[in-house]
Design an enzyme around this catalytic site. Structure first.
Site: not given
Length: 423
Positions: A93, A96, A152
């Protein structure tokens, strides 16, 4: 993605606080303990620590157990510590950060996103971090960015990708174009959220990306420093989300940025902290256990062992430099500051390197050389030297005008090399 612990009662928190006070070598933060993350406890296998374990001697270079890591000054990009900085790894993640950067660059936070069907996480993928977006739900870009970076939320990443590029595939192409423009040569994105585990990046590239994200908009820094946020729901009370970066609670000066976890990527974190006007970024990839303590140890080392010193002043008079055909007086085009270990400040050496193409007479303000600053074999930086005045030409033996003789000497200039050395 970083998961959560089960909700703890007041009694359990009291026990944890007592234990925290007794653990040696731990770093206590100014905001106390983070509350339990309000997502299902099986959302991921990631730990959610309540204390950081760092060396007692903060100036001691830490041992990095993770697969790769970088500690750098966020403003200048100067690397202070690294392990396998260019190694290509899955980053989960942490992806991102790029999703947020592109969203900030290509849309306005007040724009409204209509959630498409491909942004809704299927029920058979329950346990992933998400907002539980519904088809047709309308949310502002700003709200989805908070969900993206704090909780997230994977569906928030997909919804933002659709909104910015028209499709997730087109958005991924934009991610890779932006990475190339930033010089991220060890990076390839495959999805807006990092769940694919086939995309990759490196600790060094992520430090570069983080610098760009902060520069893109003040909103990025505001989001990543936020502890909790409320996202409107289609009906009922708002969805309350919490930042999964526990350094915001446990590390003094922490202001961001993003965590990540998959079984392939391991535990990852990009951490930014500010103290006394200095901002450092610590990237930890592929840790076997929670990465926050390693990130904190690296930040401690950067803040404690390094000091910022000025090695060149802007406009500093550096005397004369000899170029082909004559000598000119020069000054520093700008100043140079760098972080060095405290004991190394006095060991810095300044060396003038003459531009091989410089020939007499240069125009005032023209760059004719560079001033390099080194400590041992390490180049701290270099500053252009520009002409402030042009004395009369140096007489050269032979026939013809001085400028003709100087031009002829260019072809045989073995003496164009390195200039004088300044202590």
């Amino acid at each position: 993605m970083f998961g959560s612990r089960r909700r703890l009662g007041a009694a359990a928190f009291a026990v944890i606080l007592l234990q925290a006070a007794l653990v040696a070598g731990a770093t206590a933060g100014p905001a106390g303990l983070p509350p339990p993350t309000p997502v299902p406890p099986d959302a991921s296998l990631s730990p959610f620590p309540t204390i950081l374990h760092t060396p007692k001697d903060q100036g001691q270079e830490p041992s990095i157990q993770a697969g790769s890591a970088v500690l750098a000054d966020l403003e200048s990009g100067q690397v202070l510590l690294s392990k396998n900085p260019g190694q290509r790894r899955a980053i989960a993640s942490v992806t991102k950060i790029m999703t947020a950067l592109l969203t900030l660059e290509e849309s306005d936070p007040s724009e409204v996103v209509t959630v498409a069907a491909d942004a809704v996480i299927p029920d058979d993928r329950e346990g992933l971090s998400q907002l539980d977006l519904q088809v047709g739900e309308r949310l502002k870009v700003r709200d989805l960015l908070f969900a993206l970076m704090l909780q997230s939320a994977n569906d928030a990443a997909l919804a933002l990708a659709d909104h910015v590029a028209g499709s997730q595939r087109a958005f991924v192409a934009m991610m890779n174009v932006r990475a190339r423009r930033l010089g991220m040569t060890d990076t390839r994105f495959r999805s807006p959220n990092g769940l694919d585990d086939t995309g990759y990046s490196s600790a060094m590239d992520l430090a570069v990306l983080t610098k760009a994200a902060y520069a893109a908009s003040p909103l990025f820094g505001k989001i990543t420093a936020t502890l909790t946020y409320e996202v409107p729901a289609p009906d009922g009370p708002p969805r309350r989300i919490q930042n999964r970066n526990v350094l915001l609670w446990l590390y003094p000066g922490a202001v961001g940025v993003k965590t990540g976890y998959t079984s392939k990527a391991g535990y990852c974190v990009v951490a930014v902290a500010t103290r006394e006007g200095r901002t450092l970024v610590s990237v930890v990839l592929g840790a076997r256990t929670e990465p926050f303590s390693q990130a904190a140890s690296m930040l401690n080392y950067g803040f404690s062992a390094y000091t910022q010193a000025t090695f060149v002043e802007a406009g500093e008079d550096l005397g004369e430099v000899s170029i082909v055909g004559g000598a000119v007086t020069v000054e520093a085009a700008w100043g140079l500051q760098a972080l060095v270990r405290t004991g190394d400040v006095g060991r810095a050496v300044r060396t003038v390197v003459v531009d091989e193409d410089a020939a007499f007479p240069p125009a005032p303000g023209e760059e004719v050389a560079r001033l390099q600053v080194r400590v041992g074999d390490r180049l701290l930086g270099q500053v252009p030297l520009i002409v402030t005045s042009v004395p009369g030409p140096v007489e050269v033996e032979g026939d013809g005008p001085w400028w003709s003789r100087a031009a002829s000497s260019v072809a045989r200039a073995a003496a164009r090399a390195v200039g004088s050395v300044f202590a």
